[in-house]
Scaffold this active site. Structure first.
Site, PDB file in Angstrom:
ATOM      1  N   SER A  15     -54.544  73.248  34.261  1.00  0.00           N
ATOM      2  CA  SER A  15     -53.645  74.101  35.047  1.00  0.00           C
ATOM      3  C   SER A  15     -52.245  73.483  35.119  1.00  0.00           C
ATOM      4  O   SER A  15     -52.076  72.272  34.956  1.00  0.00           O
ATOM      5  CB  SER A  15     -54.224  74.245  36.468  1.00  0.00           C
ATOM      6  OG  SER A  15     -53.359  74.987  37.301  1.00  0.00           O
ATOM      7  N   ASP A  60     -64.474  64.678  37.760  1.00  0.00           N
ATOM      8  CA  ASP A  60     -63.904  64.495  39.096  1.00  0.00           C
ATOM      9  C   ASP A  60     -63.236  63.120  39.088  1.00  0.00           C
ATOM     10  O   ASP A  60     -63.915  62.096  38.991  1.00  0.00           O
ATOM     11  CB  ASP A  60     -65.019  64.548  40.148  1.00  0.00           C
ATOM     12  CG  ASP A  60     -64.487  64.307  41.554  1.00  0.00           C
ATOM     13  OD1 ASP A  60     -63.284  64.003  41.699  1.00  0.00           O
ATOM     14  OD2 ASP A  60     -65.280  64.412  42.506  1.00  0.00           O
ATOM     15  N   CYS A  87     -52.299  64.157  35.870  1.00  0.00           N
ATOM     16  CA  CYS A  87     -51.685  65.267  36.614  1.00  0.00           C
ATOM     17  C   CYS A  87     -52.619  65.815  37.688  1.00  0.00           C
ATOM     18  O   CYS A  87     -52.192  66.648  38.487  1.00  0.00           O
ATOM     19  CB  CYS A  87     -51.315  66.416  35.675  1.00  0.00           C
ATOM     20  SG  CYS A  87     -50.025  66.018  34.500  1.00  0.00           S
ATOM     21  N   SER A 149     -44.104  62.449  42.995  1.00  0.00           N
ATOM     22  CA  SER A 149     -43.526  63.677  43.553  1.00  0.00           C
ATOM     23  C   SER A 149     -42.226  63.319  44.276  1.00  0.00           C
ATOM     24  O   SER A 149     -42.075  62.182  44.750  1.00  0.00           O
ATOM     25  CB  SER A 149     -44.496  64.296  44.563  1.00  0.00           C
ATOM     26  OG  SER A 149     -43.855  65.315  45.309  1.00  0.00           O
ATOM     27  N   TYR A 162     -49.877  63.507  51.644  1.00  0.00           N
ATOM     28  CA  TYR A 162     -49.412  63.781  50.273  1.00  0.00           C
ATOM     29  C   TYR A 162     -48.296  62.801  49.874  1.00  0.00           C
ATOM     30  O   TYR A 162     -48.322  62.201  48.796  1.00  0.00           O
ATOM     31  CB  TYR A 162     -48.932  65.235  50.195  1.00  0.00           C
ATOM     32  CG  TYR A 162     -48.536  65.680  48.818  1.00  0.00           C
ATOM     33  CD1 TYR A 162     -49.505  65.918  47.842  1.00  0.00           C
ATOM     34  CD2 TYR A 162     -47.202  65.862  48.478  1.00  0.00           C
ATOM     35  CE1 TYR A 162     -49.144  66.330  46.563  1.00  0.00           C
ATOM     36  CE2 TYR A 162     -46.830  66.272  47.214  1.00  0.00           C
ATOM     37  CZ  TYR A 162     -47.801  66.508  46.257  1.00  0.00           C
ATOM     38  OH  TYR A 162     -47.444  66.909  44.994  1.00  0.00           O
ATOM     39  N   PHE A 195     -42.074  72.857  41.239  1.00  0.00           N
ATOM     40  CA  PHE A 195     -42.304  73.471  39.926  1.00  0.00           C
ATOM     41  C   PHE A 195     -43.122  74.748  40.051  1.00  0.00           C
ATOM     42  O   PHE A 195     -43.932  74.893  40.959  1.00  0.00           O
ATOM     43  CB  PHE A 195     -43.014  72.471  38.995  1.00  0.00           C
ATOM     44  CG  PHE A 195     -42.052  71.571  38.280  1.00  0.00           C
ATOM     45  CD1 PHE A 195     -41.311  70.632  38.988  1.00  0.00           C
ATOM     46  CD2 PHE A 195     -41.848  71.686  36.919  1.00  0.00           C
ATOM     47  CE1 PHE A 195     -40.394  69.818  38.343  1.00  0.00           C
ATOM     48  CE2 PHE A 195     -40.941  70.884  36.258  1.00  0.00           C
ATOM     49  CZ  PHE A 195     -40.215  69.942  36.965  1.00  0.00           C
TER      50      PHE A 195
HETATM   51  N1  LIG Z   1     -46.029  72.008  41.335  1.00  0.00           N
HETATM   52  C1  LIG Z   1     -45.180  71.250  42.000  1.00  0.00           C
HETATM   53  O1  LIG Z   1     -44.190  71.736  42.556  1.00  0.00           O
HETATM   54  C2  LIG Z   1     -45.384  69.755  42.073  1.00  0.00           C
HETATM   55  C3  LIG Z   1     -44.364  68.973  42.603  1.00  0.00           C
HETATM   56  C4  LIG Z   1     -44.518  67.604  42.663  1.00  0.00           C
HETATM   57  C5  LIG Z   1     -45.686  67.011  42.193  1.00  0.00           C
HETATM   58  N2  LIG Z   1     -46.678  67.800  41.699  1.00  0.00           N
HETATM   59  C6  LIG Z   1     -47.890  67.131  41.243  1.00  0.00           C
HETATM   60  O2  LIG Z   1     -48.127  67.500  39.908  1.00  0.00           O
HETATM   61  C7  LIG Z   1     -49.518  67.427  39.620  1.00  0.00           C
HETATM   62  C8  LIG Z   1     -49.957  68.728  38.961  1.00  0.00           C
HETATM   63  O3  LIG Z   1     -49.782  69.767  39.905  1.00  0.00           O
HETATM   64  P1  LIG Z   1     -49.694  71.295  39.496  1.00  0.00           P
HETATM   65  O4  LIG Z   1     -48.534  71.844  40.187  1.00  0.00           O
HETATM   66  O5  LIG Z   1     -49.829  71.434  38.036  1.00  0.00           O
HETATM   67  O6  LIG Z   1     -50.986  71.823  40.289  1.00  0.00           O
HETATM   68  P2  LIG Z   1     -52.251  72.666  39.803  1.00  0.00           P
HETATM   69  O7  LIG Z   1     -52.992  72.945  41.051  1.00  0.00           O
HETATM   70  O8  LIG Z   1     -51.829  73.772  38.924  1.00  0.00           O
HETATM   71  O9  LIG Z   1     -53.061  71.612  38.922  1.00  0.00           O
HETATM   72  C9  LIG Z   1     -53.745  70.526  39.474  1.00  0.00           C
HETATM   73  C10 LIG Z   1     -55.027  70.343  38.685  1.00  0.00           C
HETATM   74  O10 LIG Z   1     -55.714  69.189  39.198  1.00  0.00           O
HETATM   75  C11 LIG Z   1     -57.094  69.472  39.193  1.00  0.00           C
HETATM   76  N3  LIG Z   1     -57.802  68.605  40.131  1.00  0.00           N
HETATM   77  C12 LIG Z   1     -57.690  68.580  41.486  1.00  0.00           C
HETATM   78  N4  LIG Z   1     -58.543  67.688  42.005  1.00  0.00           N
HETATM   79  C13 LIG Z   1     -59.205  67.119  40.965  1.00  0.00           C
HETATM   80  C14 LIG Z   1     -60.225  66.132  40.852  1.00  0.00           C
HETATM   81  N5  LIG Z   1     -60.743  65.541  41.931  1.00  0.00           N
HETATM   82  N6  LIG Z   1     -60.656  65.789  39.620  1.00  0.00           N
HETATM   83  C15 LIG Z   1     -60.149  66.394  38.506  1.00  0.00           C
HETATM   84  N7  LIG Z   1     -59.204  67.347  38.556  1.00  0.00           N
HETATM   85  C16 LIG Z   1     -58.736  67.705  39.765  1.00  0.00           C
HETATM   86  C17 LIG Z   1     -57.185  70.932  39.588  1.00  0.00           C
HETATM   87  O11 LIG Z   1     -58.453  71.497  39.254  1.00  0.00           O
HETATM   88  C18 LIG Z   1     -56.016  71.525  38.819  1.00  0.00           C
HETATM   89  O12 LIG Z   1     -56.425  71.985  37.539  1.00  0.00           O
HETATM   90  C19 LIG Z   1     -50.214  67.141  40.957  1.00  0.00           C
HETATM   91  O13 LIG Z   1     -50.501  65.767  41.036  1.00  0.00           O
HETATM   92  C20 LIG Z   1     -49.156  67.512  41.970  1.00  0.00           C
HETATM   93  O14 LIG Z   1     -49.310  66.799  43.173  1.00  0.00           O
HETATM   94  C21 LIG Z   1     -46.566  69.151  41.618  1.00  0.00           C
END
Ligand SMILES: NC(=O)c1ccc[n+]([C@@H]2O[C@H](COP(=O)([O-])OP(=O)(O)OC[C@H]3O[C@@H](n4cnc5c(N)ncnc54)[C@H](O)[C@@H]3O)[C@@H](O)[C@H]2O)c1
Length: 256
Positions: A15, A60, A87, A149, A162, A195
Site C-alpha cells: 500500500s 507481521d 514502510c 516522519s 507516533y 502524502f
Molecule cells: N502518508 C503520509 O502522509 C505519511 C507521512 C509520514 C510518514 N508516513 C509513514 O510512511 C509509512 C507508509 O505509510 P503509508 O502512508 O504508505 O500508509 P499505508 O497505510 O498506505 O501503508 C502502510 C502499510 O503498512 C502495513 N502494516 C501495518 N502494520 C504492519 C505490520 N505489523 N506488519 C506488516 N505490515 C504492516 C499495512 O498493512 C499497510 O500496507 C508509514 O510508516 C507511515 O507512518 C506516512
C-alpha cells in the site's frame, strides 16, 4: 548501489509509499519481496507487476518468527538480500490526556512496536543476509532505507506515540550506520510530510484545505512516487549514509 539485478525487501509494500517503492524498484530491474500484514492487495500487485521478479509474503513486522521466515524466503527465492526498505507503519491518534482519560498504554505500546521495533526487527534480519554479499565490483553489501516522519520533529496533538516512534527511527539512523560501516552497509531515513496514501485518507476536506493553506511550496500533498524516487536515490548514491532527509515541501504542521 546499482539496483539492476539486486534483491529488495519492502515492508508495507502492499500500500501507499511502500507500494510506489515496489513499483519503481521493479522498473529499475530489482527482484522485490513485498512484506505486508495485509494480503488483500497481493493478487492485484502480482497481476500488475508480474511474478517473475516479485514475491509477496504475509508478514507481521512485530513478530520475530514471521520476519525471519519472510526474509529467509526472499533470500531463498532470489539468492541475496541487498536492499531493505521499511514502510510498514500505523498511526493511532490519541491525546496524552483528554475527555476519555489518559492515552491507553496498550495503544501507545502498539504504535512503538509496529513503527519502531518492527523496523529494527526487519532491518536486523535483512543485515544478517546482507553481510554474506561479496562482490568483485563493489565493497557495498547493502542499503537500508527507513521511513520516519515530519512528526518526528513537529508532532501534532494526539501524536505522542507516533512522534516518539518516528523520532526513534530518525535517532537510530546514525548509530546503525556506525554499527554497519565495517560491513559496507548504508542506512538512511526519509521523514515525509503529508502524502497522498490510504493512511492520510481519513483527513477530511476541511482539515486538508486548512493544512494546504499553511503549506509553503508546493501547496499540495506529496505523491507516493516522489517518496519512491528518494528511496531510489538513497540506494543509488553511495556517499549518502547515516542521514534523515525531510521530504515535505518545507511544510511544518501546526499543533492541530
Ligand atoms: N502518508 C503520509 O502522509 C505519511 C507521512 C509520514 C510518514 N508516513 C509513514 O510512511 C509509512 C507508509 O505509510 P503509508 O502512508 O504508505 O500508509 P499505508 O497505510 O498506505 O501503508 C502502510 C502499510 O503498512 C502495513 N502494516 C501495518 N502494520 C504492519 C505490520 N505489523 N506488519 C506488516 N505490515 C504492516 C499495512 O498493512 C499497510 O500496507 C508509514 O510508516 C507511515 O507512518 C506516512
Amino acid at each position: 548501489m546499482n539496483i539492476q539485478g539486486k534483491t529488495a525487501i519492502v515492508t508495507g509494500g502492499a500500500s501507499g509509499l511502500g507500494l510506489a517503492t515496489v513499483e519503481q524498484l521493479i522498473q529499475k530491474g530489482a527482484n522485490v519481496a513485498v512484506l505486508d500484514r495485509d494480503i488483500k492487495n497481493f493478487h492485484d500487485i502480482q497481476e500488475r507487476l508480474g511474478k517473475d521478479n516479485l514475491e509477496t509474503i504475509e508478514t507481521d513486522v512485530t513478530n520475530e518468527e514471521s520476519v525471519k521466515y519472510a526474509v529467509n524466503l526472499a533470500y531463498q527465492r532470489f539468492g541475496s538480500i541487498d536492499i531493505c526498505v521499511n514502510c510498514a507503519g500505523i498511526a493511532i491518534g490519541v491525546k496524552t490526556y483528554g475527555s476519555k482519560g489518559v492515552f491507553p498504554l496498550e495503544y501507545y505500546k502498539k504504535v512503538i512496536d509496529v513503527n519502531l521495533v518492527g523496523t529494527f526487527n526487519v532491518l536486523s534480519r535483512a543485515v544478517e543476509q546482507m553481510v554474506k554479499n561479496e562482490r568483485e565490483d563493489s565493497q557495498e553489501r547493502g542499503v537500508i532505507v527507513n521511513t520516519s516522519s515530519g512528526a518526528a520533529y513537529d508532532g501534532q496533538m494526539g501524536q505522542a506515540a507516533y512522534s516518539a516512534s518516528k523520532a526513534g527511527i530518525a535517532g537510530m539512523t546514525l548509530p546503525i550506520a556506525r554499527d554497519l560501516s565495517n560491513y559496507g552497509i548504508r542506512i538512511n531515513a526519509i521523514a515525509p510530510g503529508l502524502f497522498k496514501t490510504p493512511m492520510a485518507g481519513g483527513i477530511t476536506e476541511d482539515i486538508l484545505e486548512g493544512i494546504k493553506a499553511q503549506m509553503e511550496y508546493p501547496k499540495r500533498l506529496g505523491e507516493a512516487s516522489e517518496f519512491a524516487s528518494l528511496v531510489v536515490h538513497m540506494i543509488e548514491n553511495t556517499y549518502l549514509n547515516g542521514e534523515v532527509i525531510r521530504l515535505d515541501g518545507a511544510t511544518r504542521l501546526p499543533p492541530r
